[in-house]
Design a protein around this motif. Structure first.
Motif, PDB file in Angstrom:
ATOM      1  N   MET A   1      13.800   0.092  49.938  1.00  0.00           N
ATOM      2  CA  MET A   1      14.684  -0.624  49.041  1.00  0.00           C
ATOM      3  C   MET A   1      14.003  -0.726  47.678  1.00  0.00           C
ATOM      4  SD  MET A   1      16.637  -4.174  49.956  1.00  0.00           S
ATOM      5  CE  MET A   1      18.035  -3.502  50.817  1.00  0.00           C
ATOM      6  N   ASN A   2      14.788  -0.595  46.593  1.00  0.00           N
ATOM      7  CA  ASN A   2      14.197  -0.768  45.275  1.00  0.00           C
ATOM      8  C   ASN A   2      15.055  -1.712  44.438  1.00  0.00           C
ATOM      9  OD1 ASN A   2      16.122   0.841  43.642  1.00  0.00           O
ATOM     10  ND2 ASN A   2      15.364   2.550  44.873  1.00  0.00           N
ATOM     11  N   VAL A   3      14.518  -2.108  43.289  1.00  0.00           N
ATOM     12  CA  VAL A   3      15.170  -3.146  42.490  1.00  0.00           C
ATOM     13  C   VAL A   3      16.550  -2.732  41.995  1.00  0.00           C
ATOM     14  CG1 VAL A   3      13.012  -4.249  41.820  1.00  0.00           C
ATOM     15  CG2 VAL A   3      13.974  -2.470  40.361  1.00  0.00           C
ATOM     16  N   PRO A  41      14.837   0.405  36.823  1.00  0.00           N
ATOM     17  CA  PRO A  41      13.622   0.621  37.621  1.00  0.00           C
ATOM     18  C   PRO A  41      12.421  -0.238  37.248  1.00  0.00           C
ATOM     19  CG  PRO A  41      14.674   2.723  37.217  1.00  0.00           C
ATOM     20  CD  PRO A  41      15.426   1.692  36.397  1.00  0.00           C
ATOM     21  N   ASP A  42      12.299  -0.669  35.984  1.00  0.00           N
ATOM     22  CA  ASP A  42      11.143  -1.509  35.624  1.00  0.00           C
ATOM     23  C   ASP A  42      11.295  -2.956  36.092  1.00  0.00           C
ATOM     24  OD1 ASP A  42      12.848  -2.796  33.801  1.00  0.00           O
ATOM     25  OD2 ASP A  42      11.667  -2.259  32.032  1.00  0.00           O
ATOM     26  N   GLY A  43      12.437  -3.282  36.736  1.00  0.00           N
ATOM     27  CA  GLY A  43      12.655  -4.629  37.263  1.00  0.00           C
ATOM     28  C   GLY A  43      13.449  -5.542  36.363  1.00  0.00           C
ATOM     29  N   ALA A  70      10.175  -5.439  44.221  1.00  0.00           N
ATOM     30  CA  ALA A  70      10.457  -4.948  45.566  1.00  0.00           C
ATOM     31  C   ALA A  70       9.149  -4.620  46.266  1.00  0.00           C
ATOM     32  CB  ALA A  70      11.342  -3.708  45.505  1.00  0.00           C
ATOM     33  N   SER A  71       9.052  -5.084  47.477  1.00  0.00           N
ATOM     34  CA  SER A  71       7.996  -4.650  48.386  1.00  0.00           C
ATOM     35  C   SER A  71       8.748  -4.254  49.643  1.00  0.00           C
ATOM     36  CB  SER A  71       6.957  -5.749  48.602  1.00  0.00           C
ATOM     37  OG  SER A  71       7.573  -6.951  49.008  1.00  0.00           O
ATOM     38  N   TYR A  93      17.943 -19.184  38.843  1.00  0.00           N
ATOM     39  CA  TYR A  93      18.252 -18.633  40.159  1.00  0.00           C
ATOM     40  C   TYR A  93      17.012 -17.963  40.735  1.00  0.00           C
ATOM     41  CZ  TYR A  93      22.933 -19.141  38.259  1.00  0.00           C
ATOM     42  OH  TYR A  93      24.063 -19.652  37.678  1.00  0.00           O
ATOM     43  N   ASP A  94      16.790 -18.135  42.016  1.00  0.00           N
ATOM     44  CA  ASP A  94      15.688 -17.492  42.728  1.00  0.00           C
ATOM     45  C   ASP A  94      16.265 -16.972  44.039  1.00  0.00           C
ATOM     46  OD1 ASP A  94      13.241 -16.628  43.618  1.00  0.00           O
ATOM     47  OD2 ASP A  94      12.419 -18.627  43.961  1.00  0.00           O
ATOM     48  N   GLY A  95      16.175 -15.668  44.271  1.00  0.00           N
ATOM     49  CA  GLY A  95      16.797 -15.141  45.474  1.00  0.00           C
ATOM     50  C   GLY A  95      16.296 -13.770  45.852  1.00  0.00           C
ATOM     51  N   GLY A  96      17.008 -13.172  46.792  1.00  0.00           N
ATOM     52  CA  GLY A  96      16.658 -11.846  47.254  1.00  0.00           C
ATOM     53  C   GLY A  96      17.822 -11.215  47.996  1.00  0.00           C
ATOM     54  N   ILE A  97      17.675  -9.922  48.268  1.00  0.00           N
ATOM     55  CA  ILE A  97      18.666  -9.206  49.061  1.00  0.00           C
ATOM     56  C   ILE A  97      18.362  -9.467  50.528  1.00  0.00           C
ATOM     57  CG2 ILE A  97      19.588  -6.951  49.711  1.00  0.00           C
ATOM     58  CD1 ILE A  97      18.928  -5.940  46.927  1.00  0.00           C
ATOM     59  N   LEU A  98      19.370  -9.895  51.286  1.00  0.00           N
ATOM     60  CA  LEU A  98      19.176 -10.139  52.712  1.00  0.00           C
ATOM     61  C   LEU A  98      19.010  -8.817  53.446  1.00  0.00           C
ATOM     62  CD1 LEU A  98      21.745 -12.988  53.465  1.00  0.00           C
ATOM     63  CD2 LEU A  98      19.289 -13.162  53.045  1.00  0.00           C
TER      64      LEU A  98
END
Length: 140
Positions: A1-3, A41-43, A70-71, A93-98
């Protein structure tokens, strides 16, 4: 997975973090909106949170900017600032992809996290928090 997997149009919903069961799910509602994100790509992440009634012109818009990394999973932080007439709105906001289930059926990309009202507005104090889910729309 990438940003860049963050890029898309989402239905955003945030919920008050009430610990007790409720008899009306609407009592948990904090906001519902359309979230449009572009991640490179640089986030770097940019986009808009558009609050409107379904089928209506946008009522209010917040510009969102932030960073993603992304890790094993993609995580992100965003800062949202309102455009006039809501220029005093500021949310973080603070989150991530499930994660996706390998055997999942019909699963969509879903963002999850928390939101903080960073500055007071319209009589609402700073510091209010809520949880959010954002579900990627079809073809987005």
């Amino acid at each position: 997975m990438n940003v860049t997997d963050l890029t898309g149009t989402y239905t955003y919903r945030s919920f008050l973090d009430l610990p007790d069961p409720v008899d009306d799910f609407n009592r948990l509602r904090f906001a519902q909106a359309q979230l449009e994100l572009t991640a490179v790509p640089d986030g770097t992440v940019s986009g808009e949170l558009i609050l409107s009634d379904p089928g209506e012109q946008p009522l209010i818009v917040m510009d969102v900017t932030g960073k993603a990394s992304a890790s094993s999973r993609v995580s992100f932080t965003l800062s949202g600032r309102g455009r006039p007439p809501i220029a005093d709105f500021h949310y973080e906001y603070d989150g991530g992809i499930l994660p996706h289930w390998e055997a999942g059926v019909g699963q969509r990309v879903v963002l999850a996290g928390t939101v903080l009202r960073a500055e007071p507005h319209g009589g609402a104090p700073a510091g209010q928090t809520a949880s959010f889910l954002a579900v990627r729309r079809e073809g987005a």
